[in-house]
Design an enzyme around this catalytic site. Structure first.
Site, PDB file in Angstrom:
ATOM      1  N   SER A   9       0.841  -1.198   0.000  1.00 33.92           N
ATOM      2  CA  SER A   9       0.000   0.000   0.000  1.00 33.92           C
ATOM      3  C   SER A   9       0.875   1.247   0.000  1.00 33.92           C
ATOM      4  O   SER A   9       2.036   1.208   0.397  1.00 33.92           O
ATOM      5  CB  SER A   9      -0.899  -0.001   1.245  1.00 33.92           C
ATOM      6  OG  SER A   9      -1.541   1.248   1.384  1.00 33.92           O
ATOM      7  N   HIS A  10       0.286   2.360  -0.428  1.00 31.04           N
ATOM      8  CA  HIS A  10       0.970   3.651  -0.316  1.00 31.04           C
ATOM      9  C   HIS A  10       1.129   4.058   1.140  1.00 31.04           C
ATOM     10  O   HIS A  10       2.006   4.837   1.480  1.00 31.04           O
ATOM     11  CB  HIS A  10       0.153   4.737  -1.016  1.00 31.04           C
ATOM     12  CG  HIS A  10       0.276   4.714  -2.499  1.00 31.04           C
ATOM     13  ND1 HIS A  10      -0.218   3.708  -3.273  1.00 31.04           N
ATOM     14  CD2 HIS A  10       0.864   5.591  -3.363  1.00 31.04           C
ATOM     15  CE1 HIS A  10       0.048   3.957  -4.551  1.00 31.04           C
ATOM     16  NE2 HIS A  10       0.702   5.097  -4.621  1.00 31.04           N
TER      17      HIS A  10
END
Lengths: 135, 203
Positions: A9-10
């Site tokens: 994920s970011h």
């Protein structure tokens, strides 16, 4: 041994919260779930080297299923495959499953001893309950 | 093309990115997630530091180090895209700069799955490769990249964050094509006199 799960994920906070939500489904059960999320300085972003390290950490020999959010998370996961040994890469599946819903389904069947193909297929069905409910 | 020449190129690219960091981020804030300038500046600063700390002794090792640094340090999609560009260049630099850039371009196409006209770095890199493959100079390739960058303005984005905006992405210059034009500008400024020379032709 079970299939390992990797979340890309970011956002570290987003990934950790998704894992926490999914682990609610596994009271008292063990499952290797690794997170590769955010930049070194705590910002938003992804790091292909961190993804390959997470895959290696999650892989106990049965392979891994990798879920990711969007954009660079997908590109970093694909790039990470280049940094893996052929053997590990051969048992790593990247899935287009929705991150949160897919992760919940994936951890349940992975903890039950399913193959990586079964885990990925379950993750990709992640939207089905919501779609059925909303009609 | 030796390691010192490529270091000069990458150092100049890092300077240009740093100088235009705010402009790149402003372009990205119009149609993306407002991090292209800061991401590329951070990535290239790390590259220059990594090359200075332990200078690679050959061109392929230098390009590989550059690629692995970028995929790890940039954070956004530019990390795997520029990282793949340099990793593929590493495998082909023995054949010269133009074949290496072409190999890098093909790597970017494979990684990002963008096509010409999608309003991405491909729109600057592709025309530059075409010029070099046709025997053009690096200055001409840099001009082609700049023209490609300018031509992204009216396009509707079909890749990346900007694609979420659909028609509203038209009228804005693509940040990735803009940084790629800087990459070619840096090449023209630092490698213009040595293009086409083999490894053996340089000390």
């Amino acid at each position: 041994m079970t299939v390992g799960i990797v979340v890309v994920s970011h956002s570290r906070a987003l990934a950790d919260a998704a894992v926490e939500l999914a682990r609610q489904m596994l009271p008292g059960r063990e499952l290797s779930v690794e997170v590769a999320a955010g930049t070194e300085d705590g910002g938003l972003g992804t790091d292909a080297a961190a993804v390959s390290a997470a895959i290696e950490a999650a892989d106990s020999g049965e392979g891994t299923v990798v879920l990711m959010d969007l954009g660079s998370a997908v590109l970093s996961a694909e790039t990470a495959l280049e940094f893996l040994d052929d053997e590990v890469r051969g048992r790593t599946l990247l899935t287009a499953a929705p991150l949160v819903e897919g992760l919940v389904g994936a951890v349940v069947v992975a903890a039950g001893g399913a193959s990586r193909e079964q885990v990925a297929a379950e993750a990709e069905r992640g939207l089905a309950p919501k779609q059925a409910q909303l009609g | 093309m030796n390691a010192a020449q490529l270091t000069a190129w990458l150092t100049r690219f890092a300077e240009l990115v740093h100088a235009q960091r705010d402009e790149l981020t402003a372009l990205d804030s119009a149609i993306g997630d407002a991090d292209h300038g800061s991401n590329m500046d951070r990535g290239m600063t790390e590259v220059v530091a990594a090359l200075a700390e332990a200078p690679p002794d050959d061109a392929a090792a230098l390009l590989k180090r550059t690629g692995t640094t970028l995929v790890s340090k940039v954070g956004g999609a530019s990390g795997p895209l520029y990282g793949t560009l340099f990793l593929r260049m590493a495998g082909a630099i023995g054949d010269g700069f133009a074949p290496a850039l072409r190999a890098g371009f093909e790597g970017v196409l494979a990684r990002g799955k963008a096509e010409p006209g999608d309003k991405t770095m491909v729109d600057a890199l592709g025309p530059a490769c075409d010029v070099l493959d046709a025997g053009g100079s690096l200055a001409e390739a840099a001009q082609a990249a700049a023209d490609g960058r300018d031509a992204t303005v009216p396009l509707v984005a079909r890749k990346g964050r900007a694609s979420y905006l659909g028609e509203r992405s038209a009228g804005h210059q693509d940040p990735g094509a803009t940084s790629t034009a800087l990459l070619l500008q840096a090449a023209a400024e630092t490698l213009g006199g040595v293009q086409g020379q083999g490894e053996e032709a340089t000390p």
